[in-house]
Structures are given as structure tokens and as C-alpha cells.
Scaffold this motif. Structure first.
Motif, PDB file in Angstrom:
ATOM      1  N   VAL A 142     -42.329  -9.961  -4.728  1.00 22.57           N
ATOM      2  CA  VAL A 142     -41.963 -11.411  -4.580  1.00 22.57           C
ATOM      3  C   VAL A 142     -43.574 -12.346  -4.669  1.00 22.57           C
ATOM      4  CG1 VAL A 142     -40.688 -13.042  -3.279  1.00 22.57           C
ATOM      5  CG2 VAL A 142     -40.364 -10.655  -3.116  1.00 22.57           C
ATOM      6  N   PRO A 143     -43.293 -13.283  -5.571  1.00 26.58           N
ATOM      7  CA  PRO A 143     -44.415 -14.181  -5.820  1.00 26.58           C
ATOM      8  C   PRO A 143     -44.482 -15.343  -4.920  1.00 26.58           C
ATOM      9  CG  PRO A 143     -42.695 -14.655  -7.402  1.00 26.58           C
ATOM     10  CD  PRO A 143     -42.393 -13.590  -6.628  1.00 26.58           C
ATOM     11  N   ALA A 144     -44.538 -14.956  -3.570  1.00 25.98           N
ATOM     12  CA  ALA A 144     -44.535 -15.648  -2.335  1.00 25.98           C
ATOM     13  C   ALA A 144     -45.495 -15.313  -1.235  1.00 25.98           C
ATOM     14  CB  ALA A 144     -43.370 -15.729  -1.684  1.00 25.98           C
ATOM     15  N   THR A 145     -45.847 -16.216  -0.509  1.00 21.74           N
ATOM     16  CA  THR A 145     -46.621 -15.793   0.657  1.00 21.74           C
ATOM     17  C   THR A 145     -46.297 -16.943   1.939  1.00 21.74           C
ATOM     18  OG1 THR A 145     -48.755 -15.251   1.975  1.00 21.74           O
ATOM     19  CG2 THR A 145     -48.710 -17.106   0.357  1.00 21.74           C
ATOM     20  N   VAL A 146     -46.776 -16.683   3.352  1.00 28.87           N
ATOM     21  CA  VAL A 146     -46.455 -17.555   4.156  1.00 28.87           C
ATOM     22  C   VAL A 146     -47.974 -18.156   4.540  1.00 28.87           C
ATOM     23  CG1 VAL A 146     -45.743 -17.797   6.644  1.00 28.87           C
ATOM     24  CG2 VAL A 146     -44.511 -16.279   5.204  1.00 28.87           C
ATOM     25  N   ARG A 147     -47.858 -19.562   4.607  1.00 25.87           N
ATOM     26  CA  ARG A 147     -49.248 -20.101   4.925  1.00 25.87           C
ATOM     27  C   ARG A 147     -49.174 -20.669   6.265  1.00 25.87           C
ATOM     28  NH1 ARG A 147     -51.446 -23.428   0.023  1.00 25.87           N
ATOM     29  NH2 ARG A 147     -53.342 -23.234   1.316  1.00 25.87           N
ATOM     30  N   GLY A 148     -50.531 -21.095   6.786  1.00 29.27           N
ATOM     31  CA  GLY A 148     -50.758 -21.690   8.149  1.00 29.27           C
ATOM     32  C   GLY A 148     -50.407 -20.750   9.423  1.00 29.27           C
ATOM     33  N   LEU A 149     -50.308 -21.503  10.421  1.00 26.83           N
ATOM     34  CA  LEU A 149     -50.462 -20.653  11.782  1.00 26.83           C
ATOM     35  C   LEU A 149     -49.385 -20.314  12.349  1.00 26.83           C
ATOM     36  CD1 LEU A 149     -53.431 -22.725  13.296  1.00 26.83           C
ATOM     37  CD2 LEU A 149     -53.553 -20.255  12.394  1.00 26.83           C
TER      38      LEU A 149
ATOM     39  N   THR B 192     -45.261 -18.724  -5.245  1.00 24.63           N
ATOM     40  CA  THR B 192     -46.761 -18.740  -6.040  1.00 24.63           C
ATOM     41  C   THR B 192     -46.702 -18.301  -7.503  1.00 24.63           C
ATOM     42  OG1 THR B 192     -47.076 -16.602  -4.931  1.00 24.63           O
ATOM     43  CG2 THR B 192     -47.912 -18.125  -3.559  1.00 24.63           C
ATOM     44  N   THR B 193     -45.770 -18.910  -8.061  1.00 27.43           N
ATOM     45  CA  THR B 193     -45.801 -18.472  -9.310  1.00 27.43           C
ATOM     46  C   THR B 193     -46.675 -19.117 -10.136  1.00 27.43           C
ATOM     47  OG1 THR B 193     -44.003 -19.944 -10.095  1.00 27.43           O
ATOM     48  CG2 THR B 193     -43.340 -17.960  -9.252  1.00 27.43           C
ATOM     49  N   GLY B 194     -47.119 -20.421  -9.764  1.00 26.42           N
ATOM     50  CA  GLY B 194     -47.991 -21.193 -10.634  1.00 26.42           C
ATOM     51  C   GLY B 194     -47.154 -22.431 -11.319  1.00 26.42           C
ATOM     52  N   ASP B 195     -45.856 -22.276 -11.271  1.00 25.04           N
ATOM     53  CA  ASP B 195     -45.096 -23.167 -11.875  1.00 25.04           C
ATOM     54  C   ASP B 195     -44.279 -23.891 -10.651  1.00 25.04           C
ATOM     55  OD1 ASP B 195     -43.091 -24.759 -13.033  1.00 25.04           O
ATOM     56  OD2 ASP B 195     -42.440 -22.846 -14.222  1.00 25.04           O
ATOM     57  N   PRO B 196     -44.734 -25.108 -10.478  1.00 23.85           N
ATOM     58  CA  PRO B 196     -44.014 -25.857  -9.307  1.00 23.85           C
ATOM     59  C   PRO B 196     -42.252 -25.907  -9.382  1.00 23.85           C
ATOM     60  CG  PRO B 196     -45.776 -27.261  -9.912  1.00 23.85           C
ATOM     61  CD  PRO B 196     -45.541 -26.169 -11.204  1.00 23.85           C
ATOM     62  N   ALA B 197     -41.845 -26.038 -10.762  1.00 22.17           N
ATOM     63  CA  ALA B 197     -40.421 -26.149 -10.597  1.00 22.17           C
ATOM     64  C   ALA B 197     -39.832 -24.632 -10.552  1.00 22.17           C
ATOM     65  CB  ALA B 197     -40.284 -26.634 -12.235  1.00 22.17           C
ATOM     66  N   ARG B 198     -40.302 -23.792 -10.831  1.00 21.80           N
ATOM     67  CA  ARG B 198     -39.882 -22.412 -10.731  1.00 21.80           C
ATOM     68  C   ARG B 198     -40.058 -22.274  -9.093  1.00 21.80           C
ATOM     69  NH1 ARG B 198     -41.817 -16.809 -12.185  1.00 21.80           N
ATOM     70  NH2 ARG B 198     -40.070 -15.786 -11.457  1.00 21.80           N
ATOM     71  N   ASN B 199     -41.262 -22.351  -8.575  1.00 20.47           N
ATOM     72  CA  ASN B 199     -41.298 -22.207  -7.093  1.00 20.47           C
ATOM     73  C   ASN B 199     -40.254 -22.697  -6.396  1.00 20.47           C
ATOM     74  OD1 ASN B 199     -43.664 -20.986  -7.663  1.00 20.47           O
ATOM     75  ND2 ASN B 199     -44.989 -22.379  -7.333  1.00 20.47           N
ATOM     76  N   ALA B 200     -39.675 -24.107  -6.972  1.00 16.44           N
ATOM     77  CA  ALA B 200     -38.965 -24.859  -6.218  1.00 16.44           C
ATOM     78  C   ALA B 200     -37.543 -24.372  -6.173  1.00 16.44           C
ATOM     79  CB  ALA B 200     -38.778 -26.338  -6.637  1.00 16.44           C
ATOM     80  N   GLU B 201     -37.116 -23.661  -7.437  1.00 19.77           N
ATOM     81  CA  GLU B 201     -36.038 -23.183  -7.553  1.00 19.77           C
ATOM     82  C   GLU B 201     -35.879 -21.745  -6.813  1.00 19.77           C
ATOM     83  OE1 GLU B 201     -35.207 -22.031 -11.793  1.00 19.77           O
ATOM     84  OE2 GLU B 201     -35.574 -23.976 -12.405  1.00 19.77           O
ATOM     85  N   LEU B 202     -36.819 -20.858  -6.681  1.00 21.55           N
ATOM     86  CA  LEU B 202     -36.920 -19.745  -6.012  1.00 21.55           C
ATOM     87  C   LEU B 202     -36.702 -19.937  -4.699  1.00 21.55           C
ATOM     88  CD1 LEU B 202     -39.799 -17.588  -7.949  1.00 21.55           C
ATOM     89  CD2 LEU B 202     -37.534 -17.201  -7.605  1.00 21.55           C
ATOM     90  N   MET B 203     -37.401 -21.150  -4.028  1.00 19.90           N
ATOM     91  CA  MET B 203     -37.064 -21.394  -2.746  1.00 19.90           C
ATOM     92  C   MET B 203     -35.752 -21.930  -2.252  1.00 19.90           C
ATOM     93  SD  MET B 203     -38.657 -21.727   0.281  1.00 19.90           S
ATOM     94  CE  MET B 203     -40.330 -22.622   0.350  1.00 19.90           C
ATOM     95  N   LEU B 204     -35.094 -22.420  -3.095  1.00 24.19           N
ATOM     96  CA  LEU B 204     -33.760 -22.981  -2.991  1.00 24.19           C
ATOM     97  C   LEU B 204     -32.832 -21.845  -2.910  1.00 24.19           C
ATOM     98  CD1 LEU B 204     -32.782 -26.145  -5.131  1.00 24.19           C
ATOM     99  CD2 LEU B 204     -32.557 -25.727  -2.643  1.00 24.19           C
ATOM    100  N   ARG B 205     -33.183 -20.958  -3.872  1.00 26.49           N
ATOM    101  CA  ARG B 205     -32.413 -19.607  -4.030  1.00 26.49           C
ATOM    102  C   ARG B 205     -32.372 -18.759  -2.845  1.00 26.49           C
ATOM    103  NH1 ARG B 205     -29.838 -16.189  -7.973  1.00 26.49           N
ATOM    104  NH2 ARG B 205     -28.747 -14.809  -6.292  1.00 26.49           N
ATOM    105  N   PHE B 206     -33.645 -18.724  -2.357  1.00 27.21           N
ATOM    106  CA  PHE B 206     -34.095 -17.831  -1.212  1.00 27.21           C
ATOM    107  C   PHE B 206     -33.421 -18.283  -0.041  1.00 27.21           C
ATOM    108  CE2 PHE B 206     -36.718 -16.884   2.357  1.00 27.21           C
ATOM    109  CZ  PHE B 206     -36.320 -15.547   2.597  1.00 27.21           C
ATOM    110  N   GLU B 207     -33.299 -19.623   0.098  1.00 26.32           N
ATOM    111  CA  GLU B 207     -32.684 -20.337   1.405  1.00 26.32           C
ATOM    112  C   GLU B 207     -31.231 -19.950   1.365  1.00 26.32           C
ATOM    113  OE1 GLU B 207     -33.767 -23.983   3.112  1.00 26.32           O
ATOM    114  OE2 GLU B 207     -35.418 -24.217   1.814  1.00 26.32           O
ATOM    115  N   GLY B 208     -30.669 -20.225   0.008  1.00 34.43           N
ATOM    116  CA  GLY B 208     -29.253 -20.033   0.005  1.00 34.43           C
ATOM    117  C   GLY B 208     -28.857 -18.535   0.422  1.00 34.43           C
ATOM    118  N   GLU B 209     -29.723 -17.696  -0.188  1.00 35.55           N
ATOM    119  CA  GLU B 209     -29.346 -16.077  -0.070  1.00 35.55           C
ATOM    120  C   GLU B 209     -29.469 -15.975   1.667  1.00 35.55           C
ATOM    121  OE1 GLU B 209     -27.678 -14.084  -1.867  1.00 35.55           O
ATOM    122  OE2 GLU B 209     -27.921 -15.262  -3.668  1.00 35.55           O
ATOM    123  N   ILE B 210     -30.520 -16.552   2.161  1.00 35.12           N
ATOM    124  CA  ILE B 210     -30.440 -16.191   3.982  1.00 35.12           C
ATOM    125  C   ILE B 210     -29.667 -16.958   4.782  1.00 35.12           C
ATOM    126  CG2 ILE B 210     -32.930 -15.532   3.690  1.00 35.12           C
ATOM    127  CD1 ILE B 210     -33.794 -18.040   4.910  1.00 35.12           C
TER     128      ILE B 210
END
Ligand SMILES: Cc1ncc(COP(=O)(O)O)c(C=O)c1O
Length: 407
Positions: A330-337, A346-364
Motif C-alpha cells: 500500500v503506498p501509504a504510511t503513518v507520520r507524526g508521533l 504517498t503515490t506522489g499524485d495528490p488527487a490519487r492520494n485523496a481518492e485512496l484516503m476517502l476509499r480507505f475511510e469508507g472501507e473501514i
């Protein structure tokens, strides 16, 4: 068999709510996303420990924690009992109450910069108070502002007079140079630097905070920490406790009272005393229910290792998520403390990152886990709760992987 996830009732009420309430919520970040219509709940009706239930009866392991304030857990017994006991004596009076002194004394004892304390209701309001005092104390107007401090300090939106906006400069987190340049240019006009940590790059604070401290001292400006999220989370004393840099003033809210509406501004006595002339006054500033909740919550913080727990459960969550991301490509990580981490794709494409985030949130969400742009563990998340959440995240990622979303 697992209960079917449906949020029909939520969305029905949401559509109705829009007729009565602009945006159908009081908090922009609580609005459900249109792209998650039919998946994301719009209304939560109940919470207990680290879990909440939505209007349709779905249960979630919750990392939103009311957007930060639920630090101990929903319906935490010591806090609930304190509120209930206080309710029997009254909510608010025409004179101050001893609780104000008791909570202020606690804060002076545990927060390095706190010599004196005053109470308000929201974080943004207390930031406005701290800024007003800094201006009154220094006789200067300009504020260098880093991060979000609430709607009152959001100067770039319609409705803000140009004159008000002109007395702020928005500067980035982590890099001292723009601050040095600003002080070189107009240092004798700068009343204060206000700063809230950026979650993903929070570790830059080790160099950034001492540099800000030195710079503000050199130019006679005040340093104000927005500890609204970091207080009672990163350490009991927030960023100043964790990074070991003492500001002149600071604002605490969210975790201070485990969900009751309470904020405070505190710091150097000489600066705080200017409130007599500057006038910051609020009818509800000393309500007893919030203060009773804060007193009980702070006593838990002082007697139990709440902070250690937030770090441990956060670490478990972050490491578990990173290991799932590695395992399934999965092109993702957790940052911060750990107490306040951020999931980032972390795909390098902000629009795709936003789509993946939404989809992941929906699935969980469908599987019973809710996260926010920051993931907040609370004192009621157990090791088993985190494992359960990770199991649901794993299922979500497998669905996404099988659809070829990571390839
Ligand atoms: C860092 C920070 N400062 C200030 C605020 C504003 O606090 P409030 O919404 O209580 O006014 C927030 C709210 O999320 C925040 O995260």
C-alpha cells in the motif's frame, strides 16, 4: 454474521437538517463527505470508552475522539461522577466558584509557563484572548501565526475586515527563516508569534521551538503556544512539556476536561494581569460542570500514566498500520508521533492520494472503525481494541488491493 452496515437514517436526517442548520453541523470537520454518502455516518448518538454508535446503530472503534477532546474515553467514570455531583449544586452562579481556583492551581503546578490562568469555553476564543493580551502588553499589533488557531484567527476567509487580516502574517511550520526575515523587516511591530504543531512533521519542533524562543526574546515579542491539541496528549503540559521550551503564554482546551467545553489561557503573570485593562470577560467562563470535569480529568492525568498509554496505544496502531502497508504494497504510511499521528498516502499524485484516503475511510467505516485527519488514541483504547481495529483495516486494504487500487 456481521451486522450489515447501513447509514440510511443518518442521511435522511442529514438532508432534513440542512433545511434548519446551514451545513447541518456546527463544526466544518464534522460534515460527512459527499463522496462517502451511504457509507459515512452523519450523526453519532452514543459513546462509551473508545467506541461510538451512530444513528443507525452501527458501532465503531473511534479514533476521531470528538476531534480531540476525548482523551480519557467516552463516559469516563471519574469525570462523569464529578459532573453529576456538581450538577446537584448548580451549574453557574453570579460570583466565581472555588473550582476555578482549584483547577487554576492544578494547571500552575503542572504547566511550565503557567503562573496564572483564566478560563473560557473554546480554543479559538482563548487564542483570541492570548493574542489580545500580547498586543496590550507589548503595545504592538502584528502577529506571526503558524497553524490553525480556530475560526476567530482565520483571516483569509470572507467576512474578515482587511485591517484585521493585515495585523497577521501566516508563516509555515518548521523553518525559522521566514520568521527571521519578518523580524528583520518589521520586528518592532511584532507583538507575538503564535504556533500550533504540524502533526506530520512535529519532530521539527526540536529545532524550531528553541529557535522561535530565542528570536522572540531577542526582539521583545511574546511566544504563544497553541496547546489546544497537544496539551494532555503529547505530554500533560503539551508541546512545552515534550520539547522543553517554555513560551510566555499558552492555550489549552480539548483534552483538559475530557469533552466538556472548557479552554484556558495561561502564562506569565505580568502579561496575564493586563487582562484588567484589555478586558476579556465571558458569562460562561467559570461554569462549574466543565471545571468539575477538568478537575477530575487532571487528577486522573496526575495519578495515572495516561500519557504513557496514549503513546503505547498510538505506537501499536502506527506500527500495525505500517506493517499492513508493507505487507500489501500500500503506498501509504503513518507520520507524526503516536498520540497524534496522520495517515498519508504517498503515490506522489495528490488527487490519487485523496481518492485512496476517502476509499480507505469508507472501507473501514463499513467495518466499524472511524479515523480523522489526525488519529487520536484515548485512555480507554485497550491493546485488544487496537488489534481489532487493525484487523478491520487489514480487511479494508485487501478489498482495495484486490481491486488493483495499489498497483
Ligand atoms: C490546533 C488548534 N487550535 C485551535 C483550535 C480551535 O479550537 P476550537 O474549535 O475549540 O475553537 C483547534 C480546533 O480544532 C485546533 O486544532
Amino acid at each position: 454474521m456481521a451486522r450489515k452496515h447501513t447509514v440510511e437514517e443518518s442521511w435522511k436526517l442529514w438532508d432534513e437538517a440542512n433545511a434548519y442548520i446551514p451545513m447541518a453541523t456546527q463544526t466544518h470537520s464534522k460534515a460527512p463527505r459527499a463522496a462517502l454518502r451511504g457509507v459515512e455516518p452523519c450523526f453519532v448518538t452514543r459513546g462509551q470508552g473508545c467506541r461510538v454508535w451512530d444513528l443507525d446503530g452501527n458501532e465503531y472503534i473511534d479514533f476521531r475522539n470528538a476531534l480531540g477532546p476525548i482523551s480519557l474515553g467516552y463516559r469516563y467514570p471519574a469525570v462523569e461522577d464529578a459532573i453529576r455531583r456538581q450538577l446537584e449544586n448548580g451549574i453557574i452562579f453570579g460570583y466565581a466558584t472555588p473550582l476555578e481556583v482549584e483547577v487554576a492551581r492544578h494547571l500552575v503546578e503542572i504547566i511550565p509557563c503557567a503562573q496564572s490562568v483564566r478560563f473560557l469555553k473554546t480554543g479559538g476564543e482563548a487564542m483570541a484572548a492570548a493574542i489580545k493580551l500580547a498586543r496590550a502588553f507589548t503595545g504592538r499589533e502584528l502577529v506571526l501565526k503558524c497553524g490553525y488557531h480556530g475560526w476567530l484567527q482565520t483571516m483569509t476567509t470572507p467576512g474578515m475586515p482587511e485591517g484585521a487580516a493585515a495585523s497577521y502574517r501566516d508563516l509555515p511550520w518548521g523553518d525559522i527563516r521566514p520568521y527571521e526575515e519578518a523580524f528583520a523587516r518589521e520586528g518592532d511591530r511584532i507583538a507575538a508569534v503564535t504556533v500550533a504543531c504540524a502533526y506530520a512533521d512535529i519532530e521539527q519542533g526540536h529545532a524550531f521551538y528553541p529557535a522561535l524562543r530565542e528570536l522572540t526574546e531577542k526582539h521583545g515579542a511574546l511566544l504563544i503556544f497553541d496547546e489546544i491539541v497537544m496539551g494532555f496528549r503529547l505530554s500533560v503540559a503539551g508541546a512545552q512539556g515534550y520539547f522543553g521550551v517554555t513560551p510566555d503564554l499558552a492555550v489549552f482546551a480539548k483534552g483538559i476536561s475530557n469533552g466538556m467545553p472548557l479552554s484556558c489561557y495561561l502564562g506569565r503573570r505580568d502579561v496575564m494581569e493586563t487582562v484588567r485593562q484589555a478586558v476579556v470577560s465571558s458569562t460562561f467562563g467559570g461554569d462549574t460542570l466543565s471545571l468539575a470535569a477538568a478537575k477530575a480529568a487532571i487528577e486522573v492525568y496526575r495519578s495515572e500514566d495516561v500519557i504513557g498509554h496514549l503513546w503505547a496505544r498510538g505506537k501499536q496502531l502506527h506500527e500495525g498500520m505500517r506493517s499492513l502497508f508493507n505487507k500489501y504494497g500500500v503506498p501509504a504510511t503513518v507520520r507524526g508521533l503516536p498520540p497524534c499521528g496522520q495517515l498519508v498516502f504517498t503515490t506522489g499524485d495528490p488527487a490519487r492520494n485523496a481518492e485512496l484516503m476517502l476509499r480507505f475511510e469508507g472501507e473501514i467505516l463499513k467495518r466499524g472503525v472511524m479515523i480523522y485527519s489526525v488519529m487520536y488514541p484515548n485512555y480507554s483504547h485497550t491493546e485488544a481494541d487496537i488489534d481489532e481495529a487493525l484487523g478491520k483495516m487489514r480487511e479494508a486494504l485487501l478489498v482495495m488491493r484486490d481491486e488493483g487500487l495499489f498497483g
